[in-house]
Design an enzyme around this catalytic site. Sequence first.
Site, mmCIF file in Angstrom:
data_model
loop_
_atom_site.group_PDB
_atom_site.id
_atom_site.type_symbol
_atom_site.label_atom_id
_atom_site.label_comp_id
_atom_site.label_asym_id
_atom_site.label_seq_id
_atom_site.Cartn_x
_atom_site.Cartn_y
_atom_site.Cartn_z
ATOM 1 N N GLU A 16 9.000 -0.586 7.378
ATOM 2 C CA GLU A 16 10.249 -1.354 7.368
ATOM 3 C C GLU A 16 9.989 -2.854 7.255
ATOM 4 O O GLU A 16 10.719 -3.577 6.568
ATOM 5 C CB GLU A 16 11.064 -1.079 8.651
ATOM 6 C CG GLU A 16 11.608 0.331 8.768
ATOM 7 C CD GLU A 16 10.617 1.309 9.426
ATOM 8 O OE1 GLU A 16 9.406 1.010 9.480
ATOM 9 O OE2 GLU A 16 11.059 2.373 9.870
ATOM 10 N N LEU A 17 8.928 -3.319 7.954
ATOM 11 C CA LEU A 17 8.659 -4.764 7.930
ATOM 12 C C LEU A 17 8.231 -5.213 6.539
ATOM 13 O O LEU A 17 8.658 -6.254 6.047
ATOM 14 C CB LEU A 17 7.583 -5.123 8.971
ATOM 15 C CG LEU A 17 7.280 -6.610 9.099
ATOM 16 C CD1 LEU A 17 8.522 -7.408 9.510
ATOM 17 C CD2 LEU A 17 6.152 -6.876 10.093
ATOM 18 N N LYS A 113 -11.307 -11.652 5.765
ATOM 19 C CA LYS A 113 -11.371 -10.425 6.560
ATOM 20 C C LYS A 113 -11.554 -10.727 8.044
ATOM 21 O O LYS A 113 -12.290 -11.645 8.407
ATOM 22 C CB LYS A 113 -12.553 -9.561 6.093
ATOM 23 C CG LYS A 113 -12.329 -8.898 4.754
ATOM 24 C CD LYS A 113 -11.318 -7.780 4.865
ATOM 25 C CE LYS A 113 -10.884 -7.241 3.540
ATOM 26 N NZ LYS A 113 -11.687 -6.172 3.013
ATOM 27 N N GLU A 484 -6.228 1.165 -15.052
ATOM 28 C CA GLU A 484 -6.028 1.773 -13.723
ATOM 29 C C GLU A 484 -4.560 2.034 -13.355
ATOM 30 O O GLU A 484 -4.218 2.095 -12.176
ATOM 31 C CB GLU A 484 -6.697 0.933 -12.628
ATOM 32 C CG GLU A 484 -8.191 0.743 -12.845
ATOM 33 C CD GLU A 484 -8.862 -0.093 -11.757
ATOM 34 O OE1 GLU A 484 -8.395 -0.087 -10.606
ATOM 35 O OE2 GLU A 484 -9.891 -0.736 -12.063
ATOM 36 N N GLU A 605 -18.522 -6.438 3.711
ATOM 37 C CA GLU A 605 -17.687 -6.204 4.895
ATOM 38 C C GLU A 605 -18.293 -5.139 5.813
ATOM 39 O O GLU A 605 -18.042 -5.111 7.012
ATOM 40 C CB GLU A 605 -16.330 -5.775 4.360
ATOM 41 C CG GLU A 605 -15.326 -5.309 5.317
ATOM 42 C CD GLU A 605 -14.119 -4.776 4.517
ATOM 43 O OE1 GLU A 605 -13.770 -5.362 3.477
ATOM 44 O OE2 GLU A 605 -13.575 -3.753 4.937
ATOM 45 N N GLU A 665 -16.506 -12.898 -7.315
ATOM 46 C CA GLU A 665 -15.420 -13.871 -7.163
ATOM 47 C C GLU A 665 -16.054 -15.232 -6.926
ATOM 48 O O GLU A 665 -16.759 -15.416 -5.934
ATOM 49 C CB GLU A 665 -14.578 -13.446 -5.955
ATOM 50 C CG GLU A 665 -13.452 -14.358 -5.610
ATOM 51 C CD GLU A 665 -12.651 -13.854 -4.408
ATOM 52 O OE1 GLU A 665 -12.492 -12.634 -4.230
ATOM 53 O OE2 GLU A 665 -12.186 -14.705 -3.643
ATOM 54 N N HIS A 694 -5.732 -14.449 -7.192
ATOM 55 C CA HIS A 694 -4.806 -14.449 -6.051
ATOM 56 C C HIS A 694 -3.687 -15.463 -6.244
ATOM 57 O O HIS A 694 -2.716 -15.461 -5.509
ATOM 58 C CB HIS A 694 -5.566 -14.757 -4.759
ATOM 59 C CG HIS A 694 -6.577 -13.704 -4.432
ATOM 60 N ND1 HIS A 694 -6.223 -12.447 -4.032
ATOM 61 C CD2 HIS A 694 -7.919 -13.711 -4.486
ATOM 62 C CE1 HIS A 694 -7.312 -11.726 -3.837
ATOM 63 N NE2 HIS A 694 -8.351 -12.470 -4.107
HETATM 64 C C1 LIG Z 1 -8.906 -5.076 -2.883
HETATM 65 N N1 LIG Z 1 -8.259 -4.729 -1.652
HETATM 66 C C2 LIG Z 1 -8.191 -3.444 -1.234
HETATM 67 C C3 LIG Z 1 -8.535 -3.165 0.096
HETATM 68 N N2 LIG Z 1 -8.493 -1.908 0.550
HETATM 69 C C4 LIG Z 1 -8.128 -0.917 -0.267
HETATM 70 N N3 LIG Z 1 -8.089 0.331 0.177
HETATM 71 N N4 LIG Z 1 -7.783 -1.149 -1.568
HETATM 72 C C5 LIG Z 1 -7.801 -2.399 -2.074
HETATM 73 O O1 LIG Z 1 -7.486 -2.584 -3.253
HETATM 74 N N5 LIG Z 1 -8.907 -4.141 0.940
HETATM 75 C C6 LIG Z 1 -9.039 -5.479 0.478
HETATM 76 C C7 LIG Z 1 -8.102 -5.754 -0.635
HETATM 77 C C8 LIG Z 1 -6.701 -5.782 -0.126
HETATM 78 N N6 LIG Z 1 -5.827 -6.015 -1.165
HETATM 79 C C9 LIG Z 1 -4.693 -5.314 -1.395
HETATM 80 C C10 LIG Z 1 -3.941 -5.695 -2.496
HETATM 81 C C11 LIG Z 1 -2.753 -5.056 -2.765
HETATM 82 C C12 LIG Z 1 -2.330 -4.037 -1.958
HETATM 83 C C13 LIG Z 1 -1.052 -3.410 -2.296
HETATM 84 O O2 LIG Z 1 -0.374 -3.891 -3.170
HETATM 85 N N7 LIG Z 1 -0.632 -2.348 -1.641
HETATM 86 C C14 LIG Z 1 0.620 -1.739 -1.986
HETATM 87 C C15 LIG Z 1 0.513 -0.258 -1.923
HETATM 88 C C16 LIG Z 1 -0.244 0.261 -3.099
HETATM 89 C C17 LIG Z 1 0.264 1.620 -3.455
HETATM 90 O O3 LIG Z 1 -0.220 2.598 -2.998
HETATM 91 N N8 LIG Z 1 1.275 1.686 -4.240
HETATM 92 C C18 LIG Z 1 1.976 2.893 -4.577
HETATM 93 C C19 LIG Z 1 3.435 2.642 -4.377
HETATM 94 C C20 LIG Z 1 3.764 2.927 -3.020
HETATM 95 C C21 LIG Z 1 5.196 2.504 -2.726
HETATM 96 O O4 LIG Z 1 5.389 1.591 -1.942
HETATM 97 N N9 LIG Z 1 6.180 3.130 -3.349
HETATM 98 C C22 LIG Z 1 7.551 2.805 -3.125
HETATM 99 C C23 LIG Z 1 8.398 3.315 -4.263
HETATM 100 C C24 LIG Z 1 8.325 2.409 -5.440
HETATM 101 C C25 LIG Z 1 9.484 2.669 -6.409
HETATM 102 O O5 LIG Z 1 10.075 3.738 -6.396
HETATM 103 O O6 LIG Z 1 9.800 1.765 -7.173
HETATM 104 C C26 LIG Z 1 8.017 3.495 -1.860
HETATM 105 O O7 LIG Z 1 7.350 4.406 -1.372
HETATM 106 O O8 LIG Z 1 9.079 3.097 -1.362
HETATM 107 C C27 LIG Z 1 1.794 3.252 -6.031
HETATM 108 O O9 LIG Z 1 1.097 2.538 -6.746
HETATM 109 O O10 LIG Z 1 2.348 4.261 -6.414
HETATM 110 C C28 LIG Z 1 1.687 -2.227 -1.068
HETATM 111 O O11 LIG Z 1 2.829 -2.220 -1.530
HETATM 112 O O12 LIG Z 1 1.422 -2.574 0.096
HETATM 113 C C29 LIG Z 1 -3.052 -3.650 -0.870
HETATM 114 C C30 LIG Z 1 -4.262 -4.305 -0.574
HETATM 115 N N1 LIG Z 2 -11.505 -2.231 -10.317
HETATM 116 C C1 LIG Z 2 -10.725 -2.789 -9.239
HETATM 117 C C2 LIG Z 2 -11.567 -3.653 -8.367
HETATM 118 C C3 LIG Z 2 -10.823 -4.382 -7.316
HETATM 119 S S1 LIG Z 2 -11.844 -5.053 -6.116
HETATM 120 C C4 LIG Z 2 -9.574 -3.588 -9.807
HETATM 121 O O1 LIG Z 2 -9.740 -4.122 -10.871
HETATM 122 O O2 LIG Z 2 -8.521 -3.675 -9.163
#
Ligand SMILES: CN1c2c(nc(N)[nH]c2=O)NC[C@@H]1CNc1ccc(C(=O)N[C@@H](CCC(=O)N[C@@H](CCC(=O)N[C@@H](CCC(=O)O)C(=O)O)C(=O)O)C(=O)O)cc1
Ligand SMILES: N[C@@H](CCS)C(=O)O
Length: 755
Positions: A16-17, A113, A484, A605, A665, A694
């Site tokens: 929710e947040l 981190k 991806e 990390e 990076e 970023h």
């Molecule tokens: C590189 N980073 C990562 C880390 N750890 C990981 N496990 N993966 C990483 O990539 N750690 C260090 C960094 C942290 N950086 C990030 C950057 C961005 C995000 C992020 O954007 N997270 C998204 C969730 C991603 C995801 O799973 N998306 C889903 C959609 C899920 C969703 O919210 N769906 C909606 C419906 C959408 C619609 O209908 O229009 C819903 O459920 O309501 C997907 O791609 O399908 C985020 O939103 O938080 C995280 C770490």
């Molecule tokens: N192949 C991944 C690496 C993120 S660290 C990407 O391009 O998102």
Amino acid sequence: MKLNSLGFPRIGRQRELKFALEQYWREEINQTELQAIAADLRRTHWQWQADAGVELLPVGDFAFYDHVLTLSATLGVVPERHLQGDIDLDTLFRVARGRAPTGTPAPAAQMTKFFNTNYHYIVPELKEDQQFNLSWPQLWQEAEEAIAQGHQVKPVLLGPVTYLHLAKTVGGKFNKLALLPSLLAAYEQLLAKFASLGVTWVQLDEPILALELDAEWQQALRSSYQQLHGAPVKVLLASYYGSIAHHHELVSSLPVAGLHLDIVSDREQLALFADSLAAEQVLSAGVINGRNVWAAELDLLAETLAPYAHQLGDRLWLAPSCSLLHTPVDLSVEQQLAPELKALLAFAKQKLVELQELQLLLNEPLSAQAKAICERCQQLRLQRQQSRDAEVAARLAALTAQDFQRHSVFALRQQAQQQKLQLPLLPTTTIGSFPQTQAVRHLRSRWRKGEVSAAEYQNQLQQVTKDTIERQLKLGIDVLVHGEAERTDMVEYFGEQLAGVGFTQYGWVQSYGSRCVKPPLIYADVSRPQPMTLDWATYAQSLTDKPVKGMLTGPVTILHWSFCREDISRETVANQLALAIRDEVADLEQAGIGIIQIDEPAFREGLPLKQSDWQHYLDWAVAAFRLSASAVQDHTQIHTHMCYSEFNNTIAAIAAMDADVITIETSRSQMQLLDVFEAFEYPNEIGPGVYDIHSPNIPTEAEIVALMEKAAERIGLRQLWINPDCGLKTRQWEEVEPALRNMVNAARELRRRLG
Ligand SMILES: CN1c2c(nc(N)[nH]c2=O)NC[C@@H]1CNc1ccc(C(=O)N[C@@H](CCC(=O)N[C@@H](CCC(=O)N[C@@H](CCC(=O)O)C(=O)O)C(=O)O)C(=O)O)cc1
Ligand SMILES: N[C@@H](CCS)C(=O)O
Ligand SMILES: [Zn+2]
């Protein structure tokens, strides 16, 4: 025996947040509406904890973006560029994100981190003449709010020494410890403020105790807690994320009312500290793992704790090892988990119940309820023991040194690869992901709900991939990626496909601000039932004659960003994951993919908190990467990618990974990160990032040329690649296309100038 909670996840059971924040940032709701959603979440989370029998409810664990940032604002530590009038909620968002619905945008503060977790905090910026004044009332207002709801509260905040340790200095070099006296004065005011609300206990977190500290920082802890001894509240000094046995003498000499220890990381601490507690001191035993999701073995824990319960009586508190911030919120909402796996799990809400059950086992060991809990625990132990896969074990046992080694040394591989790939000087590439548009996420969400068929989902993602390839071809990039689009997340995607790994529907954990991740659950031996990325890579390659890089996440990163079983070593799990990735690498090569990237952004990390433990980790982590990468011919080029890293103490290990190309990076450090590669005479190829992904800012051609000229001063021209800092999934196409156009033009200009 009190139950002690160090903090509850704030993001909400249904995130929710997250959604409220993003709506507020898009100006779809106002601040009053955002505040109302936040207050609802706090009320619910306090109530859940109270229902589980926690008497002193944590306050200060809620944050609109990050709790370190909230503390900075509380203390008046806000960079001048973000301070436009008095501190308000938008000031915090400007610090964190560079922009907010009100005020003038300014570069965001650094985010990094938090210790060895996948949580990011906003780095406080301290000036030499830094003043600390109580400037933002959130912490005491939340205490008042909980009290008004009929609760007793225990404010929880980072202690002064850890706060200073995490901060960075700006505007010239100085010893930040010189700021400690004035920081302590602000903490004294804050503690007095809490006391005036009727608060009796305040928890000060000093997780730096888990590190190996030099004399200066040890002294800082000593003098701080001696000074805070005069405060009109009882101080519970909390440490977590690792053992603090090495600081036993220091910690047991501190005049605090109680100690919280992370017993999960080191059980021996119980005896050590229990024996040296002062007469009135409380020991909060962090016995329920706050860093993992497995149901606790409560029967064994009760056995361990029983003598201490006897010795300390109500001076023994039972607690999770750390705040529950790093665990998902509530297991009960999961509808698709296999029952056998679900039975093995406990998320934040369930961990509170575990505390309650542990209390019962200690207080009424002979009760029928206690008996039932013990039987359940024994049952789960049996189930866990069945999670071995003989084939995986046999494969690991049969590994030889050769499996960890490419056929030839890098110099020979480089020749073979150049001959095959015929890449230009300073080849251009990207890191893998391209914008994850709302449309792609929405499509996936509809497919998951069954509103779109698998064939249609596949078909539309192919269109996105095709479009991504066409855009790269138009831009003139040399080594392409498929983009991806099919991946929710670089770790979750693989977790969904590996045997021995489970995944949740709602197991979200905050990564930073409104961004969350859903870590996979590694619960049994890992293997790869079928190819995971092959179709996407070969489809993308079928659209072009230019090389398309295969894109995989490495074993060390999958391990660190998952919840991992604890009955076998992390090294063994890393090798199991490495074998699965190795099979994928082999399939990609076999299918004609000539360049394969194995991402390892979490490599650094994963370093243990204590430097004396580093070498052991580096040895097995490097080996796991090599195992994943070494099955290929010399002419197949292996890339790796690392962001969020500096390489000062790890360069030898990075070189030992022996990737043909590493992309890193570097743009924000103005290529300074390359100094260590230069000093080490790093032999393989390097792509130093030239585009800070970023930021929404678009780097100009001139900026990229200037950065690469700096790189060329340090690294041989023939070793260099040109690429962004990291993947582009969080950016928009409108930013990405001009930025990459400038990158390709910069490469052409550099080839003219330097080639
Ligand atoms: C590189 N980073 C990562 C880390 N750890 C990981 N496990 N993966 C990483 O990539 N750690 C260090 C960094 C942290 N950086 C990030 C950057 C961005 C995000 C992020 O954007 N997270 C998204 C969730 C991603 C995801 O799973 N998306 C889903 C959609 C899920 C969703 O919210 N769906 C909606 C419906 C959408 C619609 O209908 O229009 C819903 O459920 O309501 C997907 O791609 O399908 C985020 O939103 O938080 C995280 C770490
Ligand atoms: N192949 C991944 C690496 C993120 S660290 C990407 O391009 O998102
Ligand atoms: Zn990255």
